[in-house]
Design an enzyme around this catalytic site. Structure first.
Site, PDB file in Angstrom:
ATOM      1  N   ASP A 132      35.415  53.534  21.726  1.00 41.50           N
ATOM      2  CA  ASP A 132      34.706  54.767  20.984  1.00 41.50           C
ATOM      3  C   ASP A 132      34.906  54.433  19.224  1.00 41.50           C
ATOM      4  OD1 ASP A 132      33.946  57.308  20.241  1.00 41.50           O
ATOM      5  OD2 ASP A 132      35.249  57.967  20.275  1.00 41.50           O
TER       6      ASP A 132
ATOM      7  N   LYS B 234      20.721  68.542  -0.485  1.00 45.79           N
ATOM      8  CA  LYS B 234      21.544  67.773   0.443  1.00 45.79           C
ATOM      9  C   LYS B 234      21.292  67.008   2.216  1.00 45.79           C
ATOM     10  CE  LYS B 234      25.480  69.845   1.816  1.00 45.79           C
ATOM     11  NZ  LYS B 234      27.090  70.057   1.242  1.00 45.79           N
TER      12      LYS B 234
ATOM     13  N   GLY C 159      29.593  58.179  20.083  1.00 43.15           N
ATOM     14  CA  GLY C 159      28.558  59.457  20.859  1.00 43.15           C
ATOM     15  C   GLY C 159      27.267  59.536  19.667  1.00 43.15           C
TER      16      GLY C 159
ATOM     17  N   ARG D 123      58.466  15.870  39.035  1.00 45.29           N
ATOM     18  CA  ARG D 123      58.148  16.805  38.157  1.00 45.29           C
ATOM     19  C   ARG D 123      58.150  16.975  37.208  1.00 45.29           C
ATOM     20  NH1 ARG D 123      54.776  21.829  39.342  1.00 45.29           N
ATOM     21  NH2 ARG D 123      53.795  22.361  36.914  1.00 45.29           N
TER      22      ARG D 123
END
Length: 1593
Positions: free
Chosen positions: A678, A882, A1001, A1404
């Protein structure tokens, strides 16, 4: 000053407020030669206002003078206020309130008849009855209904649409609520109770209650198949036929994991319980005396009564324990006893009954808070509503028992009348009936819904505005027909019906969203508001939007299920082989079994094989280890605790740490590829700061904005050093400016700490140093800012002389606040106008009209009455307007005598420069109006304001008529303050390979400015605009869908050579690198709705956004945010994170894999529904790049290691079965079976999952590229799991067959002649090799070696030996007695242990060493640099996003000639496109320098071509052009190229050249802004503004 009303007009007859003869003489300064004839307000003509505390008519801040003023109301549920828990105050102070309110009414009636009230119709947030906003106030989310016809059907056809929308949309469940009326018979049952049962207002967000916790939690846990599986095995083990040695001991692991999980769930749920208790027990005022027939008072079930009784007993027991066992409780008990004794002694001394204020602890006189009761009788309604219908029936007698009483939120019911006081939260969804303001308006703050602090206007119903008291409402009758509850925040439909007492006819007034107060909002700047409850509890809109927090599982946990399935298949194979072989064995004859066994258990080979199958399931059950799940729970709990305890994630200002709400998804934080954010309250502080302005063609103000810093950084400038230097100079200028302002006048409202506008040149001009004309221009400009607004003032809670500004938008507060700082202080309102303190002298200005701002008008105007030169002269009017620069320029007068073209060009160029710096621009203009013209227009305005049809359209049309032919005064530039460290955070996240999309938004202009400020957008980027309407897109199609589809196809084809087919989408899923093209997408809500409406267009939209570096979705609804999040998450199969701070972000937060809520100073609705809560956006960087990456890598290594160690142990049992025909015999003593995972091997692997670090937190932030392994999912995959399983198979062969070979040819005999041939003895050797090999295997794969991990690995091995010695010393061990002394006493045991462990680990270990030497990974290289000391200059805990971080000298890390290429894995190399150099450049990171592109360096010596090297310090700064001191200057010959380089040079180009030459414009950077594909608001170009001015209006 004469006595009487101080606000009566007393104008000096000898002065003219306009200086009509003001013209420039030839001797004027050059910059004034071409100025228009601006008419200035002569403030000396307006009456001075004095303040006399002894005069009862003087200006004060109570309801006698200002309907909008109020005294502060105490907040409920605060630590210094006992409002939520104090006893009821049944009696309110009626007499005081009666006197005040009667005086209030008398004054209003006198003013209505004799005075002229300021005409102001608050239509900014009006919606029609369908919820569609014809016009709306900015930033009120008023556009949402416009974006979609039906919010619950807008994404029909999408598989990932909001599935629960239908459940939340119950609008067709109409309800009728009656007040003070008998309900119709058809709405009652046979007992006379209402048929409809409304939900309670008590909310519960918890999953459990104390009674339901145990059964529900157990049921939830056993939805996990693994738990069911282990429970079945425990049940089977209880039967002796399966040969489990100790069934009770075998059940311990499952009991432990269930208890730990239940304890964790209880802690999580208890926090929600505490929050629910606080909310439900908040106090409000509910009307009593009028029965509410809509609900049954006695409809309380026995179950609820039982629960209430249990709750009371539980809380009494808790209180008793606190008072008895805690010091704090003992003190409270003693204080209560002292108060009780004091009251008793007072009564005995006075002999009078107890006074309600005797209790010192609960003393709270209502008068001291300015909350007078309104329980008085008013015989006549307001005259202004005398001709309108009203719900008050005067024929009804007043109810003496009707009053507002305190009660809890949880006791609010549908149909109750509730009164809310200023600063109180709304307890339910309420239809507004009346307010303390006489026009029925009130202000609400919706930050809990949308995270915005700006105020919104809500209006009471006209028929109920005369209701002023409890007695008024007690004499009212009406009913409400309402739609049902639904989640749409922006629409509501209903009707209030009543019988008109005057005519007897039924009247109706429609109700829309403007008349509704939503739960969670806060009443502001209004003394009180009264309404009727329509929705309660879970039916309220905020609760419907919150929904139920989904239960999330991490990706590793989901993929772990597949690994478990593989192990189940392996387990089935092992058990099936065991059953077959054992059944075949029992079918043979002539075996030793016939001589030693008495028959068979099953009786037949097949039955024996079946039994053996289940015996093998029990025997090999650790192949699917229950201890894995408990270990993962422990690890994730510890990781959540570390996140919570990280002091670098702690926000000291809010006293809020990073709070994990979901403990089981911390590893998902390390795999995030897309972040959806947002804007308001998340990226920004929602705080506006006035930074610059241009007045009469002169630019004022100094600021170093984030956008400017990003622009300079891209030019190769060291912005940290430059920023520190510039900010230091700004601080010096501020000190000088403050001293000069104090010398000009005694400003009572001057608070230097709050001043954001810094310009010592402005103060000099204010003194007249640059001419009288410029001084008057500056004064007039600031006076215009102090007059044209809708701001309210209220006394500061700690300092009554200090006035706080309360604005409907933060922009307006910034403008008025700056005018106040400069000596033009707005200090209050009267019934007819405003009070402005001008340089210490207070003046009254009569405001005739206010034309408010909204998103469609994009401007606001006020009309000021200007008295004539004599009392007999006709006055005039001055309109001050304005608004957005594009709107004002299109309305300017084309008369050169009014607006000089050169001045317009200068202002446009200044505005263009401000916009380039990321500032929000605004223009101020005015128009002088003759009184006759104004009166004619005013009559038209009054007709439009009283229109019953299309009122908003008529008002807009009338306002548009007068807001024409304006004269430009200047422009302003406001910075929307980002949260600390946002640009640095976004840059780090981008370097880590994370894509950020902004879903807001807010309007497009605001989003664009923030995009540039946070450096998400830059001037080199081309913005691809997607919109569905406009003149510039009409050629792309006839309908909006066709336009959007054509634009998407066009952009894909032209810029990315794509068509948007499914094959391209499949390829896109495999690509995880950062987009290479320098493009950004900007789309609004209308176009986004269409882009998500079909499968094909949705695929095109997704492909376009994926190939762009930035995506801005503006004007989107909450459901659209969730839809975009789901689209990316489900289609691309990537990890998503959503972050927000408001209720409108909840759907997005819950739709993402990880939801983060910001617990800032705004609402906390998002926090309640999030997985993690942080105090600021910048903490997200550390949460993801540090804790997320650590958690992912730890679990990615811990889980396969856990399977590996269990494979070793389980397969050794299987190999033993080869030699006993799989008869279910145990190779290990039965305690080994449980302790192997609980004690012998559990701690090392758990501590690896908790504490392991490849690099520390500082390096994780300095080298964010290390995060990309999580995006590519390289640390955890099924291939890695299979290899660990194969490794376990190999090591299990070594562990079993090495000891077996000792006994292969001959049995081994110890020195004392005792044999070692028992199976438990062999099992001890096997277990010892397995335990040591497993623990050392964990050590090898652990990055962090310290004493702590080494200690626990050693301790685990010692526990094996210790337990064997202790257990075998007891007779309880039976045949295992004295086994330790026998086994440990032979040298072969120690030899076979050493050899076995070495052979287990050697392959390993050799492979890992080979990879690190010849194919090092990214982290291997960084660890070598770390060990070499390349990061020693950074202190521990260094955070690149911290604005207060220490200054680090960036020394050269390695020589410039050394090139380091980092490879991730195979052909998926996230760094393959960029060679990694480490040099002395301006990088504060260790990988991938981010400085200047190579094409920028043109000179042989390496100096950038656009940087002047030979004149570094010859910079001069006339006024403030945002010029950086000692900054490199742009070469005029190379940079000062007009934008219109092709063709004829325009007047604007010539003005630009002149301003560049004279340093009136900043020449450090080009003012060219981002290229846009279509017309886009918010991208200011001087050429566009001039075109608008020249266009026909």
């Amino acid at each position: 000053m004469p006595s009487g009303n101080p606000f009566e007009d007393q104008i000096d007859n000898n002065n003219n407020p306009f200086e009509t003869n003001m013209e420039n003489s030839n001797g004027s300064e050059s910059h004034n030669d071409t100025n228009p004839k601006v008419q200035f307000l002569n403030t000396d003509e307006f009456k001075d206002v004095a303040f006399d505390n002894d005069n009862e008519n003087s200006l004060s801040y109570d309801d006698q003078n200002d309907a909008h003023s109020f005294e502060a109301t105490p907040h409920l549920n605060k630590k210094d206020n006992k409002g939520a828990f104090e006893p009821f105050e049944d009696e309110l102070e009626t007499h005081t309130s009666l006197k005040n309110d009667l005086e209030d009414e008398a004054e209003d009636n006198e003013l209505n008849h004799n005075g002229n009230r300021m005409k102001r119709l608050r239509w900014g947030t009006h919606r029609n009855k369908k919820g569609r906003p014809n016009v709306g106030r900015a930033k009120t989310l008023k556009w949402a209904k416009k974006n979609f016809q039906n919010p619950f059907e807008e994404f029909i056809g999408m598989e990932d649409s909001l599935d629960d929308a239908a459940e939340k949309n119950r609008a067709d469940e109409h309800r009728t609520v009656y007040f003070n009326m008998d309900m119709p018979a058809d709405t009652l049952d046979e007992d006379g109770h209402p048929i409809v049962d409304y939900v309670r207002n008590k909310i519960r967000t918890t999953k459990y209650t104390p009674i339901t916790f145990f059964p529900k939690n157990i049921l939830f846990q056993f939805q996990n198949f693994a738990n069911v599986y282990f429970l079945v095995l425990i049940i089977l083990g209880a039967f002796q036929i399966f040969g489990v040695t100790n069934p009770g001991f075998a059940s311990v692991p499952l009991i432990v994991i269930v208890c730990i999980t239940a304890f964790k769930d209880a802690i999580e749920d208890s926090r929600r319980t505490v929050l629910d208790l606080e909310v439900n027990n908040t106090r409000t005022y509910i009307l009593s005396g009028v029965p509410n027939n809509n609900v049954s008072v006695d409809n309380i079930s026995l179950w609820r009564k039982f629960k209430k009784a249990n709750s009371r007993l539980l809380f009494k027991f808790i209180d008793y324990c606190k008072e008895s066992f805690t010091e704090e409780g003992k003190k409270k008990k003693a204080q209560r006893q002292r108060n009780k004794l004091h009251v008793q002694r007072t009564r005995e001394a006075s002999g009078n009954p107890r006074n309600s204020l005797d209790s010192m602890e609960s003393y709270r006189g209502s008068a001291e808070y300015g909350r007078p009761s309104l329980d008085y009788d008013v015989d006549e309604p307001y005259d202004m509503y005398a001709n309108n219908g009203t719900v008050i029936d005067k024929s009804l007698p007043p109810r003496e028992d009707c009053k507002f009483s305190k009660d809890y939120w949880k006791n609010v019911n549908v149909g109750d009348i509730v009164r809310i006081h200023n600063d109180d939260e709304i307890p339910a969804d309420i239809i507004l009936l009346s307010t303390s303001d006489h026009d029925g308006g009130c202000y609400v703050e919706t930050k809990n819904l949308d995270g915005e602090t700006n105020l919104k206007v809500r209006n009471a119903l006209k028929c109920s505005i005369p209701v002023r008291s409890s007695r008024d409402i007690g004499r009212s009758k009406f009913w409400i027909e309402s739609e049902g509850p639904h989640a749409n925040l922006y629409t509501y439909q209903g009707n209030l019906k009543y019988v008109d007492p005057a005519t007897g006819d039924m009247s109706n007034e429609p109700i829309n969203i403007n008349n509704l107060l939503l739960r969670g909002c806060t009443l502001r700047n209004t003394k009180w508001a009264m309404g009727i409850v329509i929705f309660t509890g879970n039916d309220t809109k905020i609760m419907l939007n919150a929904g139920v927090t989904p239960t999330k599982k991490s990706r590793i946990a989901r993929e772990l299920n597949f690994s478990v399935v593989i192990n189940f298949l392996l387990l089935f194979v092992l058990c099936f082989v065991s059953g077959i072989i054992n059944g075949v064995y029992y079918n043979k004859s002539g075996t030793s079994r016939n001589y030693f066994e008495y028959g068979t258990i099953g009786g037949s080979p097949a039955t024996n094989g079946f039994v053996s199958f289940w015996v093998a399931v029990i025997l090999y059950q650790s192949l699917v280890p229950i201890s894995l799940y408990i270990s993962v729970e422990i690890i994730k709990t510890a990781q959540a605790a570390f996140i919570y305890g990280d002091v670098l994630l702690y926000n000291a200002k809010l006293d809020y740490p990073c709070t994990p709400k979901s403990w089981n998804i911390s590893d998902d934080l390390g795999q995030v590829e897309y972040i959806f954010s947002d804007k308001t309250g998340t990226l920004t502080q929602n705080v506006m700061e006035f930074k610059k302005c241009t007045i009469n063609g002169v630019s004022y103000g100094r600021a170093y904005t984030e956008a400017l810093a990003g622009l300079r950084k891209r030019q190769g400038i060291n912005v940290e050093e430059e920023g520190r230097r510039e900010k230091a100079e700004i601080a010096k200028d501020k000190d000088t400016m403050i001293a000069d302002l104090k010398s000009i006048s005694n400003n009572s409202q001057f608070y230097p700490d709050e001043m954001t506008f810094v310009s010592k040149e402005f103060v000099k001009d204010l003194k007249g140093e640059n001419g009288d004309y410029q001084k008057k221009c500056d004064e007039h400009f600031m006076l215009a800012l102090s007059l044209c607004h809708s701001v309210l003032v209220e006394p500061h809670k700690n300092d009554p002389d200090r006035l706080d500004l309360k604005a409907q938008s933060p922009d307006e507060a910034a403008l008025v606040g700056t005018a106040r700082d400069l000596g033009f202080s707005f200090v209050g309102k009267t019934k007819t106008g405003l009070i402005v303190e001008i340089q210490g002298v207070q003046k009254e200005f009569q405001v005739l009209n206010i034309l408010e701002f909204n998103s469609s008008r994009k401007r606001m105007s006020c009309i000021i009455k200007i008295p004539g030169p004599t009392p007999e002269s006709e006055p005039s009017a001055l309109l001050i307007c304005k608004g957005a620069d594009s709107i004002i320029y299109s309305r300017l007068s084309k008369d050169n005598n009014q607006n000089d073209e050169t001045l317009l060009e200068k202002t446009a160029l200044h505005l263009e420069q401000y916009a380039t710096e990321g500032l929000r621009t605004l223009c101020i203009a005015q128009r002088e109006i003759s009184w006759s013209e104004y009166e004619k227009w005013s009559k038209q305005y009054d007709v439009a304001a009283s229109s019953l049809n299309n009122r908003e359209e008529e008002l807009e049309r009338i306002s548009d008529q007068i807001e024409r032919d304006l004269v430009l005064l200047g422009g302003t530039a406001i910075e929307d303050r980002l949260q600390d460290g946002v640009p640095d955070s976004i840059a780090l996240l981008a370097d880590a390979g994370i894509k950020l999309w902004v879903l807001t938004g807010d309007k497009v202009e605001t989003a664009i400015n923030i995009g540039f400020s946070c450096n998400l957008l830059n001037n080199d980027m081309e913005l691809l605009v997607i919109k569905s309407q406009g003149e510039d897109v009409s050629k792309y199609g006839e309908d909006p869908f066709e336009i959007v589809n054509s634009l998407l196809s066009k952009y894909l084809r032209e810029h990315f050579n794509m068509s948007g087919n499914e094959l391209e989408l499949a390829e896109a899923k495999l690509q995880h690198d950062v987009p290479h093209g320098n493009f950004g997408v900007v789309i609004d809500g209308d176009a986004l709705k269409l882009a998500l409406s079909g499968e094909d267009i949705r695929r095109k939209f997704l492909l376009l956004c994926k190939n762009c570096k930035a995506v801005l979705c503006c004007r989107v609804s909450p459901s659209q945010k969730a839809a975009v999040t789901k689209l990316v998450k489900n289609t691309l199969d990537v990890m998503t994170l959503a972050i927000g701070d408001g209720s409108n972000d909840v759907a997005m937060i819950q739709s993402a894999d990880v939801g983060v809520g910001i617990a800032g100073e705004e609402g906390r609705q998002a926090v309640m529904c999030s997985d993690y809560a942080i105090g600021q956006f910048r903490y997200l960087t550390r949460l993801v790049l540090v804790h997320g990456r650590w958690s992912y890598k730890r679990l990615a290594e811990m889980i396969p290691s856990f399977f590996y160690k269990n494979v070793i142990f389980t397969l050794a049992l299987f190999f033993y079965g080869i030699y006993n025909n799989f008869d279910g015999s145990y190779l290990f003593e039965y305690t080994y079976l449980s302790f192997y995972n609980l004690a012998f091997t559990s701690l090392p692997v758990i501590f690896m999952g908790i504490l392991d670090q490849d690099v520390n937190d500082t390096i994780s932030l300095l080298v964010p590229e290390l995060y990309k392994v999580g995006i590519l999912r390289l640390e955890w995959n099924q291939r890695k799991f299979i290899w660990y399983m194969v490794d376990g198979l190999y090591q299990s062969i070594i562990c079993f067959f090495f000891p077996y070979l000792i006994y292969h040819k001959t049995m081994y005999v110890s020195n004392n002649g005792l044999g070692l041939e028992h199976r438990y003895y062999v099992g001890t050797m096997v277990a010892t090799i397995a335990v040591i090999a497993c623990n050392l295997y964990i050590l090898i794969h652990q990055y962090r070696w310290d004493w702590f991990t080494g200690f626990f690995i050693g301790l685990s091995i010692i526990v094996l030996y210790g337990w064997t010695g202790i257990w075998t010393s007891s007779l309880i061990s039976n045949e295992y007695f004295k086994a330790a002394s026998r086994i440990y006493g032979v040298p072969v045991f120690w030899g076979i242990t050493f050899i076995g462990v070495m052979f287990c680990l050697l392959p390993r270990f050799t492979y890992d060493v080979f990879l690190k030497l010849f194919y090092p990974s990214d982290v291997d290289i960084i660890r070598e640099m770390w060990a070499r000391g390349d990061f020693n200059q950074y202190p521990q805990g260094y955070d690149p996003t911290d604005p207060n971080r220490p200054n680090i000298t960036k020394n050269s890390l390695v020589s410039n000639e050394k090139k380091i290429q980092l490879n991730v894995a195979d052909d998926e190399d996230p760094f393959s496109d960029s060679a990694m150099y480490f040099g002395g450049n301006n990088s504060n990171r260790s990988l991938a320098t981010e400085e200047i592109p190579m094409s920028f360096i043109d000179r042989p010596d390496g100096t950038p071509m656009l940087i002047r090297k030979d004149q570094p310090n010859n910079w001069t700064s006339p006024k403030e052009n945002q010029d950086l001191l000692f900054s490199p200057n742009i070469n005029s010959d190379e940079e000062r190229v007009p934008r219109r380089s092709m063709g004829a040079r325009t007047s604007l180009d010539q003005t630009r050249e002149q301003m560049l030459t004279s340093n009136q414009l900043d020449t450090r950077f080009s003012v060219d802004r981002a290229r846009v594909s279509l017309e886009l608001p918010g991208v200011t170009h001087a050429e566009d503004l001039m075109k608008r001015q020249s266009r026909e209006t």
